[in-house]
Design an enzyme around this catalytic site. Structure first.
Site, PDB file in Angstrom:
ATOM      1  CG  ASP A  39      20.289 -22.826  44.962  1.00  0.00           C
ATOM      2  OD1 ASP A  39      20.756 -23.910  44.806  1.00  0.00           O
ATOM      3  OD2 ASP A  39      21.141 -22.110  45.305  1.00  0.00           O
ATOM      4  CG  HIS A 245      -8.910 -30.108  35.290  1.00  0.00           C
ATOM      5  ND1 HIS A 245      -8.294 -31.072  34.666  1.00  0.00           N
ATOM      6  CD2 HIS A 245      -9.930 -30.333  36.027  1.00  0.00           C
ATOM      7  CE1 HIS A 245      -9.124 -32.152  35.147  1.00  0.00           C
ATOM      8  NE2 HIS A 245     -10.129 -31.826  36.137  1.00  0.00           N
ATOM      9  CG  ASP A 262     -12.958 -28.459  42.546  1.00  0.00           C
ATOM     10  OD1 ASP A 262     -12.664 -28.706  43.489  1.00  0.00           O
ATOM     11  OD2 ASP A 262     -13.305 -29.168  41.503  1.00  0.00           O
ATOM     12  CG  ASP A 273     -12.433 -32.698  45.272  1.00  0.00           C
ATOM     13  OD1 ASP A 273     -12.453 -31.665  44.881  1.00  0.00           O
ATOM     14  OD2 ASP A 273     -12.645 -33.907  44.621  1.00  0.00           O
ATOM     15  CG  HIS A 352     -17.243 -33.812  35.112  1.00  0.00           C
ATOM     16  ND1 HIS A 352     -17.988 -34.071  36.353  1.00  0.00           N
ATOM     17  CD2 HIS A 352     -17.615 -32.399  34.982  1.00  0.00           C
ATOM     18  CE1 HIS A 352     -18.484 -32.917  37.067  1.00  0.00           C
ATOM     19  NE2 HIS A 352     -18.371 -32.016  36.034  1.00  0.00           N
ATOM     20  CG  HIS A 356     -12.975 -38.314  42.390  1.00  0.00           C
ATOM     21  ND1 HIS A 356     -12.232 -38.038  43.462  1.00  0.00           N
ATOM     22  CD2 HIS A 356     -13.258 -37.477  41.825  1.00  0.00           C
ATOM     23  CE1 HIS A 356     -12.183 -36.714  43.761  1.00  0.00           C
ATOM     24  NE2 HIS A 356     -12.925 -36.129  42.845  1.00  0.00           N
ATOM     25  CG  HIS A 363      -8.968 -37.627  41.072  1.00  0.00           C
ATOM     26  ND1 HIS A 363      -8.656 -37.011  39.721  1.00  0.00           N
ATOM     27  CD2 HIS A 363      -9.674 -36.816  41.475  1.00  0.00           C
ATOM     28  CE1 HIS A 363      -9.471 -36.092  39.604  1.00  0.00           C
ATOM     29  NE2 HIS A 363     -10.067 -35.735  40.508  1.00  0.00           N
ATOM     30  CD  GLU A 386     -16.097 -34.209  41.369  1.00  0.00           C
ATOM     31  OE1 GLU A 386     -15.940 -33.344  40.760  1.00  0.00           O
ATOM     32  OE2 GLU A 386     -15.463 -35.102  41.813  1.00  0.00           O
ATOM     33  CE1 TYR A 390     -18.670 -27.243  35.255  1.00  0.00           C
ATOM     34  CE2 TYR A 390     -19.703 -29.382  34.260  1.00  0.00           C
ATOM     35  CZ  TYR A 390     -19.003 -28.721  35.251  1.00  0.00           C
ATOM     36  OH  TYR A 390     -18.680 -29.381  36.546  1.00  0.00           O
ATOM     37  NE  ARG A 408     -16.308 -29.676  39.862  1.00  0.00           N
ATOM     38  CZ  ARG A 408     -15.782 -28.771  38.890  1.00  0.00           C
ATOM     39  NH1 ARG A 408     -16.255 -28.606  37.773  1.00  0.00           N
ATOM     40  NH2 ARG A 408     -14.753 -27.931  39.334  1.00  0.00           N
ATOM     41  CD  GLU A 410     -15.676 -32.294  44.104  1.00  0.00           C
ATOM     42  OE1 GLU A 410     -15.125 -31.200  43.860  1.00  0.00           O
ATOM     43  OE2 GLU A 410     -15.058 -33.592  43.880  1.00  0.00           O
TER      44      GLU A 410
HETATM   45  N1  GLY Z   1     -11.024 -31.226  42.467  1.00  0.00           N
HETATM   46  C1  GLY Z   1     -10.819 -32.330  41.556  1.00  0.00           C
HETATM   47  C2  GLY Z   1     -11.910 -32.867  41.212  1.00  0.00           C
HETATM   48  O1  GLY Z   1     -13.241 -32.455  41.705  1.00  0.00           O
HETATM   49  O2  GLY Z   1     -11.996 -34.128  40.918  1.00  0.00           O
HETATM   50 MN    MN Z   2     -13.730 -34.272  42.733  1.00  0.00          MN
HETATM   51 MN    MN Z   3     -13.059 -31.093  43.105  1.00  0.00          MN
END
Ligand code: GLY
Ligand code: MN
Ligand code: MN
Length: 442
Positions: A39, A245, A262, A273, A352, A356, A363, A386, A390, A408, A410
């Protein structure tokens, strides 16, 4: 999810229809509600392509855009949930087909339950169907049956569509270039997120839980009209900052550790972001500051690389150069930086990419390469920048003093005619500024 003028959507549909060509039909779905548990549904959020073209916020809606000869005006037909006083008493208001016409500019509108009745007619004597095949098996099968119904009328001179094209090929290129209204919304989303990051810095003290800081972020988003984060916020203290993540957000924040956040608000369907990393106790340690300065220098070099004509990968290349040189300078990597970059040795600490596209989806859509080559940046595009480093505990060959440093930084960057505009600039990232802000709040 309102806030833009109907005219904006009509203009987008007209531009889309021009690119569809003559005698074509586009079928774009809003998506339906999804069950979370008995529900209880997940909060509904319309498909971005659908919302981009219609601004219609309800589930179970289908937009159909039909072109005729090149001289005819395209037709916009909406199928949506019919008005239903009893259901609306329980689940909330519906525009209904009449509302779709008067409030959302549909030329024609019908109840969603009449799709099977109308679609074969709309598909008759059309050349091309723009439809995103493969996302919804049930809908794919219905489309097949409509086409088959038209094909059965071949002897009476009715032709069925011969060609299926993904609408994304047109829509995603349109969405990649933000107009003035979209930029204003994204700027506001980034401002709200920046205020939330400042609030998080002010609220943070050793002994609090990660979710207490998450609550500060969500409070600041919501009180400015953002009805949801653009993605699940990451609030990771210490070792958790090295998990890219990380989503649990349920650990205590310890004295002497860093906190990586983040988090970005979604506003009227547009994402922000932002990542910031700061010391839980308000003072960077020597090692934390050393790594932070490298990441910040890399991020600034990458931001400067954002300009019209530069190719997509230029900011990433700039960031990797600064990060790799920095890691060599402090002895975490050994060797010639050019070779370490060529061999991708830096990926041990930077695994990474540097950004993006950003827009309705965090994204966001849009090709990164054209004809096999990184595409050039152009005014109106928005991207994130970003970089990070790490260093989890027990990293091989890394002295203990560097362990559990995950950083990071960003920002959200608009490409302008003269260079760039950092939409998220209100979120502090200079280490002295962060320390001063946290001192004042203590
Ligand atoms: N928050 C997702 C990224 O930084 O791509
Ligand atoms: Mn991002
Ligand atoms: Mn991010």
């Amino acid at each position: 999810m309102s806030g833009q003028l109907d005219g904006v959507f009509a203009e987008r549909r007209a531009r889309f229809a021009r690119q569809m060509g003559a005698n074509a039909v586009a079928i774009i779905a809003s998506g339906g509600e999804k069950l979370r548990n008995r529900d209880v549904d997940y909060p509904f959020r319309p498909d971005s392509d659908f919302f981009y073209l219609c601004g219609f916020p309800e589930p179970d809606a289908i937009a159909v855009i039909i072109t005729g000869s090149s001289k005819q005006k395209p037709k916009f037909v909406m199928f949506c949930r019919p008005r239903d006083p009893e259901r609306e008493t329980w689940d909330g208001r519906r525009a209904g087909p009449d509302g779709a016409k008067t409030r959302y500019g549909a030329d024609e509108a019908h109840g969603i339950d009449t799709l099977d009745r109308h679609m074969p007619d709309f598909l008759s004597n059309k050349r091309t169907v723009y439809y995103s095949w493969g996302r919804d098996d049930h809908f794919d099968a219905r489309l097949n049956s409509w086409r088959a119904a038209v094909a059965r009328k071949a002897r009476s001179g009715t032709a069925a569509p011969q060609e299926m094209v993904a609408p994304e090929s047109i829509l995603h290129e349109m969405r990649l270039f933000k107009d003035a209204g979209e930029v204003a919304t994204m700027r506001r989303a980034a401002q709200i997120s920046a205020a939330a990051h400042r609030r998080a810095m002010e609220a943070c003290t050793p002994g609090k839980m990660e979710y207490e800081i998450e609550a500060e972020l969500l409070y600041e988003f919501t009180r400015h009209g953002s009805r949801a984060p653009a993605y699940g916020p990451i609030v990771g203290g210490g070792a958790n900052g090295c998990i890219l993540h990380y989503r649990e957000n349920d650990a205590p924040l310890n004295d002497g550790e860093l906190l990586l956040i983040d988090a970005g608000a979604e506003l009227h369907g547009y994402a922000s972001d932002i990542t910031r990393t700061f010391p839980v106790n308000g003072r960077f340690s020597k090692e934390q500051r050393t790594i932070y300065d490298i990441v910040l220098a890399a991020q600034k070099a990458a931001i400067v690389a954002v300009k019209p004509g530069a190719h997509w990968n230029a900011p990433h290349d700039a960031a990797v150069r600064v990060l790799t040189k920095g890691l060599v300078d402090i002895g975490l990597l050994k060797g010639d930086p050019a070779k370490l970059i060529k061999d991708e040795t830096y990926k041990k600490f930077y695994m990474h990419r540097t950004g993006h596209w950003l827009g309705m989806d965090v994204h966001d859509v849009g090709e990164y390469k054209l004809d096999g080559k990184w595409r050039p940046l152009k005014p109106g595009m928005v991207l994130t920048v970003e970089p990070g480093l790490y260093i989890p505990a027990h990293s091989k060959g890394v002295a203990k003093k560097w362990w559990n440093i995950g950083i990071r930084i960003e920002d959200d960057v608009l490409v302008t005619r003269s260079g760039r505009d950092v939409l998220s600039k209100d979120a502090p990232k200079e280490p002295d500024e962060i320390e001063a802000l946290m001192r004042r709040a203590a």
